[in-house]
Scaffold this motif. Structure first.
Motif, PDB file in Angstrom:
ATOM      1  N   ILE A 156      61.317  49.157  43.584  1.00 33.47           N
ATOM      2  CA  ILE A 156      60.318  49.854  42.684  1.00 33.47           C
ATOM      3  C   ILE A 156      59.122  49.102  43.081  1.00 33.47           C
ATOM      4  N   HIS A 157      58.849  47.967  42.917  1.00 37.49           N
ATOM      5  CA  HIS A 157      57.841  47.118  43.219  1.00 37.49           C
ATOM      6  C   HIS A 157      57.090  47.206  44.564  1.00 37.49           C
ATOM      7  N   VAL A 158      58.015  47.089  45.495  1.00 39.13           N
ATOM      8  CA  VAL A 158      57.407  47.411  46.787  1.00 39.13           C
ATOM      9  C   VAL A 158      56.974  48.793  47.080  1.00 39.13           C
ATOM     10  N   GLY A 159      57.760  49.635  46.528  1.00 41.28           N
ATOM     11  CA  GLY A 159      57.618  51.098  46.847  1.00 41.28           C
ATOM     12  C   GLY A 159      56.204  51.524  46.212  1.00 41.28           C
ATOM     13  N   GLU A 160      55.757  51.059  44.980  1.00 38.25           N
ATOM     14  CA  GLU A 160      55.002  51.425  44.163  1.00 38.25           C
ATOM     15  C   GLU A 160      53.662  50.972  44.798  1.00 38.25           C
ATOM     16  N   THR A 161      53.771  49.728  45.233  1.00 43.37           N
ATOM     17  CA  THR A 161      52.557  48.845  45.532  1.00 43.37           C
ATOM     18  C   THR A 161      51.966  49.596  46.698  1.00 43.37           C
ATOM     19  N   PHE A 162      53.167  49.516  47.970  1.00 43.93           N
ATOM     20  CA  PHE A 162      52.663  50.045  49.364  1.00 43.93           C
ATOM     21  C   PHE A 162      52.694  51.530  49.408  1.00 43.93           C
ATOM     22  N   SER A 163      52.784  52.330  48.284  1.00 46.47           N
ATOM     23  CA  SER A 163      52.482  53.616  48.270  1.00 46.47           C
ATOM     24  C   SER A 163      51.102  54.061  48.034  1.00 46.47           C
ATOM     25  N   VAL A 172      43.370  38.675  50.902  1.00 42.71           N
ATOM     26  CA  VAL A 172      44.244  38.595  49.595  1.00 42.71           C
ATOM     27  C   VAL A 172      43.713  37.183  49.195  1.00 42.71           C
ATOM     28  N   HIS A 173      43.365  37.218  47.734  1.00 44.54           N
ATOM     29  CA  HIS A 173      42.945  35.857  47.058  1.00 44.54           C
ATOM     30  C   HIS A 173      44.188  35.236  46.475  1.00 44.54           C
ATOM     31  N   HIS A 174      45.003  34.806  47.523  1.00 46.28           N
ATOM     32  CA  HIS A 174      46.190  34.491  47.005  1.00 46.28           C
ATOM     33  C   HIS A 174      46.829  33.761  48.197  1.00 46.28           C
ATOM     34  N   PHE A 175      48.069  32.949  47.825  1.00 42.23           N
ATOM     35  CA  PHE A 175      48.507  32.262  48.994  1.00 42.23           C
ATOM     36  C   PHE A 175      49.819  33.114  49.671  1.00 42.23           C
ATOM     37  N   PHE A 176      50.236  34.213  48.855  1.00 45.71           N
ATOM     38  CA  PHE A 176      51.481  34.831  49.517  1.00 45.71           C
ATOM     39  C   PHE A 176      51.097  36.468  48.693  1.00 45.71           C
ATOM     40  N   CYS A 177      51.927  37.241  49.281  1.00 42.79           N
ATOM     41  CA  CYS A 177      51.973  38.732  49.025  1.00 42.79           C
ATOM     42  C   CYS A 177      52.541  39.174  47.509  1.00 42.79           C
ATOM     43  N   ASP A 178      51.728  38.643  46.684  1.00 42.23           N
ATOM     44  CA  ASP A 178      52.245  38.931  45.344  1.00 42.23           C
ATOM     45  C   ASP A 178      51.634  40.344  44.842  1.00 42.23           C
ATOM     46  N   VAL A 179      52.339  40.930  44.018  1.00 39.13           N
ATOM     47  CA  VAL A 179      52.146  42.256  43.546  1.00 39.13           C
ATOM     48  C   VAL A 179      50.607  42.403  43.030  1.00 39.13           C
ATOM     49  N   PRO A 180      50.241  41.641  41.868  1.00 34.98           N
ATOM     50  CA  PRO A 180      48.959  41.653  41.480  1.00 34.98           C
ATOM     51  C   PRO A 180      47.750  41.585  42.390  1.00 34.98           C
ATOM     52  N   MET A 195      51.017  50.878  35.544  1.00 35.01           N
ATOM     53  CA  MET A 195      51.733  51.076  34.337  1.00 35.01           C
ATOM     54  C   MET A 195      53.280  51.012  34.503  1.00 35.01           C
ATOM     55  N   VAL A 196      53.739  51.672  35.765  1.00 34.92           N
ATOM     56  CA  VAL A 196      55.217  51.569  36.122  1.00 34.92           C
ATOM     57  C   VAL A 196      55.710  50.305  36.097  1.00 34.92           C
ATOM     58  N   LEU A 197      54.911  49.491  36.978  1.00 34.94           N
ATOM     59  CA  LEU A 197      55.228  48.023  37.324  1.00 34.94           C
ATOM     60  C   LEU A 197      55.336  47.306  36.178  1.00 34.94           C
ATOM     61  N   VAL A 198      54.348  47.380  35.178  1.00 34.59           N
ATOM     62  CA  VAL A 198      54.326  46.693  34.051  1.00 34.59           C
ATOM     63  C   VAL A 198      55.453  47.137  33.014  1.00 34.59           C
ATOM     64  N   TYR A 199      55.941  48.221  32.962  1.00 35.06           N
ATOM     65  CA  TYR A 199      56.853  48.787  31.999  1.00 35.06           C
ATOM     66  C   TYR A 199      58.220  48.174  32.677  1.00 35.06           C
ATOM     67  N   PHE A 255      53.328  35.558  31.682  1.00 38.57           N
ATOM     68  CA  PHE A 255      51.798  35.477  31.814  1.00 38.57           C
ATOM     69  C   PHE A 255      51.482  36.124  33.224  1.00 38.57           C
ATOM     70  N   MET A 256      52.251  36.219  34.030  1.00 37.43           N
ATOM     71  CA  MET A 256      51.922  36.795  35.471  1.00 37.43           C
ATOM     72  C   MET A 256      52.109  38.220  35.510  1.00 37.43           C
ATOM     73  N   TYR A 257      53.075  39.058  34.876  1.00 38.89           N
ATOM     74  CA  TYR A 257      53.567  40.307  35.301  1.00 38.89           C
ATOM     75  C   TYR A 257      53.560  41.324  34.040  1.00 38.89           C
ATOM     76  N   VAL A 258      53.379  40.844  32.800  1.00 35.02           N
ATOM     77  CA  VAL A 258      53.408  41.588  31.587  1.00 35.02           C
ATOM     78  C   VAL A 258      51.845  42.172  31.348  1.00 35.02           C
ATOM     79  N   GLN A 259      51.064  42.298  32.313  1.00 34.48           N
ATOM     80  CA  GLN A 259      49.780  42.749  32.049  1.00 34.48           C
ATOM     81  C   GLN A 259      49.305  43.435  33.275  1.00 34.48           C
TER      82      GLN A 259
END
Length: 314
Positions: A156-163, A172-180, A195-199, A255-259
């Motif tokens: 679900i996470h990868v599908g929603e992100t890469f769609s 990417v302002h990060h050191f790995f491919c994180d969803v946010p 919203m789908v990913l947060v829920y 902290f990371m994923y419920v927003q």
């Protein structure tokens, strides 16, 4: 769909853009990773070698070590590569694969901690029924279930992100491919996807937390009725390791994923991500071994056998 093909790779900016910090960070995180690999592989090996650790609790613990090893290994080598070469390019498909692997094992850990809490509930509150309740089949279900949930959640996470369409910046302002971090680069409307990913993340986290909290409510109620101080201390000691792991893991994950990703500060996210991708997998085997007499005993037994096989007498 056409816009999606415009970005063929992403540029990971890494842990820091300060040159003077790259070498110290490289040394520090390499040591952390080595401790992580050694600790988790050591825990798995001890549990496999010592027949006294062939119990449901240690079966779950060996799976926890495997999960920690896998999801940290999906991330840390990329972070170390970024410290070595500065900005690190990762292909579109490799980025999706890294996100998928990380999401699978992070979700497995989430539900595995709930399975471990249920195991402790049965052990403390229904000790006479422990062996008939925590059968091989029950343990298999409580372990396979988290892996199935991990695969579904990652899909679900990868599908929603890469769609989403990525037709602007690929930095990417990060050191790995994180969803946010990846989702924030999209040039299409991502409100529904967010919203789908947060829920989904909220359901996964709080369902597991609910199981853990209910289990420990019954455990603490049982502890309060114990008349033996020795039994009281032993039960608390057994549960303390699990509670420590739960507190550290869920604090950073919530902290990371419920927003929504739009409300994330990338620098703050990096700090939190270091904690749960590097520090927690390193700490878990230490937490469980330092507070566990059976693990210490198994370790001493293995060391003694190694000394005898090598002919060392001191």
């Amino acid at each position: 769909m056409e816009n999606r093909t415009e970005v063929t790779q992403f540029i990971l900016l890494g842990l820091t853009d300060a040159p003077e910090l790259q070498t110290p960070f490289l040394v520090m995180f390499t040591l952390i990773y080595l401790i992580n690999v050694g600790g988790n592989l050591g825990m798995i090996t001890l549990i496999l070698l010592d027949s006294r650790l062939h119990t449901p609790m240690y079966f779950f613990l060996s799976n926890l070590s495997l999960v920690d090893l896998c999801y940290s290994s999906a991330v840390i080598p990329t972070a170390l590569a970024g410290l070595l070469v500065g900005e690190h390019a990762i292909s579109y498909n490799a980025c999706a694969a890294q996100m998928f692997i990380f999401a699978v094992f992070a979700t497995v850990e989430n539900f595995l901690l709930a399975s471990m809490a249920y195991d402790r509930y049965i052990a403390v509150c229904k000790p006479l029924h422990y062996m008939t309740t925590m059968t091989t089949g029950a343990c298999a279900c409580l372990t396979i279930g988290p892996y199935i949930c991990g695969l579904l959640n990652a899909s679900i996470h990868v599908g929603e992100t890469f769609s989403l369409s990525f037709c602007m910046s690929n930095v990417v302002h990060h050191f790995f491919c994180d969803v946010p971090a990846i989702m924030s680069l999209s040039c299409s409307d991502r409100h529904v996807n967010e919203m789908v990913l947060v829920y989904v993340a909220t359901f996964n986290i709080f369902f597991a937390l609910l199981v853990i909290m209910i289990s420990y409510m019954f455990i603490f109620a049982t502890i309060l009725t114990m008349r033996s101080s020795q039994g009281y201390r032993k039960t608390l000691s057994t549960c303390a390791s699990h509670l420590t792991a739960v507190s550290i893991f869920y604090g950073t994950i919530i902290f990371m994923y419920v927003q929504p990703s739009s409300s994330h500060s990338m620098e703050t996210d990096k700090t939190a991500s270091v904690f749960y991708t590097m520090i927690i997998p390193m700490l878990n085997p230490l937490v469980y071994s330092l507070r566990n007499k059976e693990v210490k005993r198994a370790f001493k037994k293995v060391v003694e056998k190694a000394k005898l096989s090598l002919g060392i007498t001191f």
